[in-house]
Every structure is written in C-alpha cells, then in structure tokens.
Design a protein around this motif. Sequence first.
Motif, mmCIF file in Angstrom:
data_model
loop_
_atom_site.group_PDB
_atom_site.id
_atom_site.type_symbol
_atom_site.label_atom_id
_atom_site.label_comp_id
_atom_site.label_asym_id
_atom_site.label_seq_id
_atom_site.Cartn_x
_atom_site.Cartn_y
_atom_site.Cartn_z
ATOM 1 N N GLY A 113 -4.055 11.046 8.169
ATOM 2 C CA GLY A 113 -3.712 8.566 7.551
ATOM 3 C C GLY A 113 -1.472 8.922 8.210
ATOM 4 O O GLY A 113 -1.635 8.302 9.560
ATOM 5 N N ASP A 134 -5.252 4.159 6.731
ATOM 6 C CA ASP A 134 -6.133 4.696 5.687
ATOM 7 C C ASP A 134 -6.407 5.902 4.687
ATOM 8 O O ASP A 134 -6.796 7.088 5.600
ATOM 9 C CB ASP A 134 -8.054 4.667 6.617
ATOM 10 N N THR A 184 -0.399 1.998 2.139
ATOM 11 C CA THR A 184 -2.140 1.443 2.264
ATOM 12 C C THR A 184 -1.668 -0.463 3.175
ATOM 13 O O THR A 184 -2.354 -0.554 3.414
ATOM 14 C CB THR A 184 -2.899 1.608 1.121
ATOM 15 N N GLY A 190 -7.851 6.464 1.969
ATOM 16 C CA GLY A 190 -8.783 6.661 0.659
ATOM 17 C C GLY A 190 -8.718 6.618 -0.280
ATOM 18 O O GLY A 190 -9.561 7.421 -1.302
#
Length: 417
Positions: A205, A129, A124, A131
């Motif tokens: 991602g 990303d 991250t 989430g």
Amino acid sequence: MTKEVTVVGGGAIGLATAYYLAQAGAAVRVIEARQVGSGASWGNSGWIAPSFAAPIPAKGLVSYTLRSLSDPASPIYFALRADPDFIRWAWRFWRHCNDGAFQRGMHATAKLGEKTHQLYAGLTARGIDFGIRREGILMVALRAGALEADLDRLRILSAYGYPLPEAILTGAELHEAEPVLSDEVTAGFVIEGEAHVDPARISRGFADALGQVDAELFEGTEVAGIEHRNGRATALRTSSGRFTVENVVLAAGAWTEPLARMLDVRLLMQAGKGYSFSIRPRTQPLRPIHFGESKVVVTPLSDGKTRVSGTMELSGLNLRLDERRIRAIKTGASKYLADWPDDTVEDEWVGMRPLAADGLPILGRVPGFENVYLATGHSMSGITLAPATGLFMSDLIMTGRTPPPLTPFAPARITRR
C-alpha cells in the motif's frame, strides 16, 4: 528549494517514512536490497495493536532466558556466542530487565503509538488500501493467572486512552466468544479496537502510494558502502551504481546495524529471529488470539489461511530456519485450539526483527552526522508503529526539530563510535 531524502529499506518503517516525507514536499528515493516488504514486514502476525508495543526487556526475563539457554524450543532463545558486540548488547539488555526501565519504556511507546489507529484511518481515507480489519484481539490462557501481567500492562496504558477489557471471560462465555478454543483454555479477555491485516499489504500500500507521487523506488539494490566526509554522508555505493545523497534515512530493520558500521557507528542492536507458518483450519478464529503461556499468536487472513507465529531467537543476523522452532510453535499452539488441522503447514517463514538493547525503537539523527538518520529497532511492533514513525521522522528531517514523542528514542543512547 526541495529537500532530497534517500531512505534505505523498503519495509513498513522505511516506506512509511518515505511516504510522509513525500507528503511534506521532499524528493524521495527508496533503496531496497530485495523487494519491498520481503523481510520482517512480510511474515509477521500483522497486528496493528498499540497496546502490545511494549519493550521486551522486563522483570523476570533474565532468569527466564538463563533457563532457556539449553532449550532451543523456548519462546525466547539466546544462542550464546563469543561475539563482543553480542556480549555488550546482552549486558545492556539484561540491565533493562527491571520494573523501572520497563515502565519508562511503556510510557514512551504508548505516547509514540497513541494515534496509531487514527493515522491508519487517515491513510485509508487518502485511498491507500491496506485491508485493515478492526475486530479486537483476544488474550487467552490455560490458567487465569497467566493473564495477570497483561492486565497490569493495560492498566498502565489506560492513561493514554488505550482500551481496558470489559471483563474476564471464563467457561461457556469464553468459548461462545471464540468457538475455536479447546476445552483446556480457561480464561481470556478481548482488547477492543485493535486491528489486524495481512502485513504484506502494508508495504505494498505504501509503495503504491509512493508511485503516485513520483518517488523513486529501487528494488534489488544492495548498499555496499556509504561515503562520508566531515560528518556528512555524501554518496551510497550500491549494486545498481553510485547515488549521491543529500539526506539519508537508514531504515533496513535488522540490517540497519551493518549499514551503520559503514559510518563507523556501532548500534547496540541484535537481530531477533521470528518464525511463522500458515494453517487451514476448518473454522477460522473470529479475531487474532494471543496464547498466554506459549507466547504464540494466531491471525486469521482473508484467503482462508490462519497465520501462526511466535518465538524470539537471538542467534545472529542470519535467515537459517530451525525446524525445531516450527515444531515448538505447533506444539505451543495446538493445545489452545480445538480443531488443529493435520501436520501440513504452509508458508514456513523466518525473519529478522531489530531488537535494541533497551527494547525500544531507535529514531533520530545519528550522533556525529548532520544528514544521516536512523529509523529502526521496532522489534515486533513495526506494523503498529510505522505511521507514527514515518510522520515524526518526516517532521524531524524537514524541520530540524525533534518532535517530543521521539525524544526517548534518540540514537545517542544506543550507539557508539
């Protein structure tokens, strides 16, 4: 000289392996038969929970599965069939249903996954990303005794720094901690620090990150054959043409088994079918919940939906959706929630989980081949173990040395020529 690696499989495990290889300087190609993240990496519960990365074979499971043979609605269902590979797998699986094998497997997966949250935090920080929401996981039961096995498992993991619940919650305290629970739920505890995510964002991602490092990604490309000579894979024949290869990682989940057959290698691995669907309750759970007796889990997603998932059906490598299983999950979940919506459900899904005969991942070099590797067998822990698998597999492929956390998962234990 740049090392070239072709990864077959565009789910969480394959993409994570490709990402770490690219970070280590390899030239990476990913081949996916459908779209990235479209298989078991899409419709699962989305838990990033190392404390749940335990082998499925356990003491008492043999008698449980024998009782379930006549009940397709059982949380674990074995559809008996006259398939020699299934029979060999089932024999090995049942032999691992004992305390000794379970404890060894627990220690191995605990070591593999102990840096999971740190690895996700590092990814991250690099701008990927996912989430991720880190709100812990709530374990509940209709009877307090149903939580005992979970508590025992957590005590084993405490040696690796995994969190222990601070207290058993009951009565008003439990329902204050999670208002959506029905009055039938009598006990529970929170495993702090665990996380959850919409699992589709994990694959997307990693795929986006690979695009930024110029890795090649071929979607809609099915492998039809693997050419090999003198213990080396030389080329892949695919629906998009022929690719010469220097190194190959087979990371196609449950579909890794037929890929290995192209090398005349048999994996003692079966496809464990899982089901999920979505509901829209008026009030979402505050965090993911595991329903002890029914083995059903719910996960709040960011779009107002709550994913409901469960079951492990051993009926071969197929994507047939059995409505009896969906009904069984609904029945198993509804008694735990005070505000179960009407019978309308969305996103009915079935996916294949790769389940090795000992319930452990299969990670390492294929016996008899210099340049072919396996990264599969993660059962219900693919999202959790994807970063650790990718990191350690990259280390193995780039250096030729097996990292200690991979040693218990060597393919030799579960393959035959």
